[in-house]
Motif scaffolding. Structure first.
Motif, PDB file in Angstrom:
ATOM      1  N   ALA A  28       0.836  -1.206   0.000  1.00 46.27           N
ATOM      2  CA  ALA A  28       0.000   0.000   0.000  1.00 46.27           C
ATOM      3  C   ALA A  28       0.870   1.255   0.000  1.00 46.27           C
ATOM      4  O   ALA A  28       0.559   2.235  -0.681  1.00 46.27           O
ATOM      5  CB  ALA A  28      -0.930  -0.009   1.206  1.00 46.27           C
ATOM      6  N   ALA A  29       1.955   1.237   0.749  1.00 46.07           N
ATOM      7  CA  ALA A  29       2.837   2.406   0.792  1.00 46.07           C
ATOM      8  C   ALA A  29       3.558   2.601  -0.538  1.00 46.07           C
ATOM      9  O   ALA A  29       3.777   3.733  -0.965  1.00 46.07           O
ATOM     10  CB  ALA A  29       3.845   2.246   1.922  1.00 46.07           C
ATOM     11  N   ALA A  30       3.917   1.529  -1.195  1.00 39.68           N
ATOM     12  CA  ALA A  30       4.646   1.631  -2.455  1.00 39.68           C
ATOM     13  C   ALA A  30       3.755   2.099  -3.593  1.00 39.68           C
ATOM     14  O   ALA A  30       4.244   2.647  -4.584  1.00 39.68           O
ATOM     15  CB  ALA A  30       5.269   0.286  -2.806  1.00 39.68           C
ATOM     16  N   GLN A  31       2.468   1.904  -3.486  1.00 43.91           N
ATOM     17  CA  GLN A  31       1.571   2.312  -4.560  1.00 43.91           C
ATOM     18  C   GLN A  31       1.345   3.816  -4.582  1.00 43.91           C
ATOM     19  O   GLN A  31       0.890   4.354  -5.576  1.00 43.91           O
ATOM     20  CB  GLN A  31       0.227   1.594  -4.432  1.00 43.91           C
TER      21      GLN A  31
END
Length: 57
Positions: A28-31
């Protein structure tokens, strides 16, 4: 053997749950990888680091 079986199973279940949560959190953070659009209209108040961008010269 039962003395080690229950803690081993609990440890495995907790490990899988933490691994799943970590994987989902990192994904989720990488998206969130979009960059904001910069106003290049030449307005000094809204320009990047107060350096006016005059466009292509």
């Amino acid at each position: 053997m039962g003395k080690f079986l229950v803690p081993g199973v609990v440890s495995a279940v907790v490990g899988v749950a933490l691994g799943t949560l970590a994987t989902l959190g990192i994904t989720a953070a990488a998206q969130d990888n979009t960059r904001p659009e910069i106003d290049r209209s030449g307005n000094a108040d809204s320009s990047l680091l107060n350096q006016v961008e005059y466009g292509s010269r």
